[in-house]
Design a protein around this motif. Sequence first.
Motif, PDB file in Angstrom:
ATOM      1  N   THR A  28       0.819  -1.211   0.000  1.00  0.00           N
ATOM      2  CA  THR A  28       0.000   0.000   0.000  1.00  0.00           C
ATOM      3  C   THR A  28       0.857   1.267   0.000  1.00  0.00           C
ATOM      4  OG1 THR A  28      -0.195  -0.049   2.410  1.00  0.00           O
ATOM      5  CG2 THR A  28      -1.922  -1.178   1.152  1.00  0.00           C
ATOM      6  N   THR A  32       2.793   4.079  -1.658  1.00  0.00           N
ATOM      7  CA  THR A  32       2.642   4.699  -2.965  1.00  0.00           C
ATOM      8  C   THR A  32       3.945   5.365  -3.410  1.00  0.00           C
ATOM      9  OG1 THR A  32       1.824   6.759  -2.010  1.00  0.00           O
ATOM     10  CG2 THR A  32       0.179   5.092  -2.611  1.00  0.00           C
ATOM     11  N   ALA A  61      -1.913   1.819  -5.385  1.00  0.00           N
ATOM     12  CA  ALA A  61      -1.679   0.937  -4.238  1.00  0.00           C
ATOM     13  C   ALA A  61      -2.520  -0.319  -4.452  1.00  0.00           C
ATOM     14  CB  ALA A  61      -2.077   1.627  -2.934  1.00  0.00           C
TER      15      ALA A  61
END
Length: 192
Positions: free
Chosen positions: A31, A33, A50
């Motif tokens: 997750t 980015t 993500a």
Amino acid sequence: MNVKPDPHFHLYALIGQSNMAGRGAVGPEDTETDPRVLCLDRSGRWAPAAEPLHFDKPQIAGVGPGLAFGKAMAAATIETKPSVRVGLIPCAAGGSPIQVWQPGGYWEQTQSHPYDDALARCRLAQRDGVLVGLLWHQGESNSNEQDAPHHLDRLKELVGRLRAELQVPGAAFVVATLGDFIVARNAWAPTI
């Protein structure tokens, strides 16, 4: 007022079935980015990329190859082309055989028209950037004795149609092989 697509916004369509959509468990690192990697979300807006990128089967979507590819492309250009951003266009439909990846093809499992939906999403994305690549990863739906011998011809037809309809004749096409368990099964099959 028409705004030209940004030539420094490189777009990649992520097409195929669950192997592209991703089904692996999402961890914290998935997750994280990268400001240079965006994803066209389900509603057609650009968002930081993500996992999970795909939404074909929201209850089981997970980690796939798209995000790692996008981050690798961004990293590869940072030194020589720091203004390049990467846009990922999730279009995979879990379980879909290549036969439904044609105009009007319908896939019941995802209640979608994989080819038509991918075209629409790519065209939307092309308003903002330049489509430079198509990534195809299918998996098992055509990895059987009846379909596998025809897969290459079907794939060539799909690639040609996508490039023509999206007006990107030079777009790279990256493809993963079909699952080879048919070959493995036949190799281990007893001789009768």
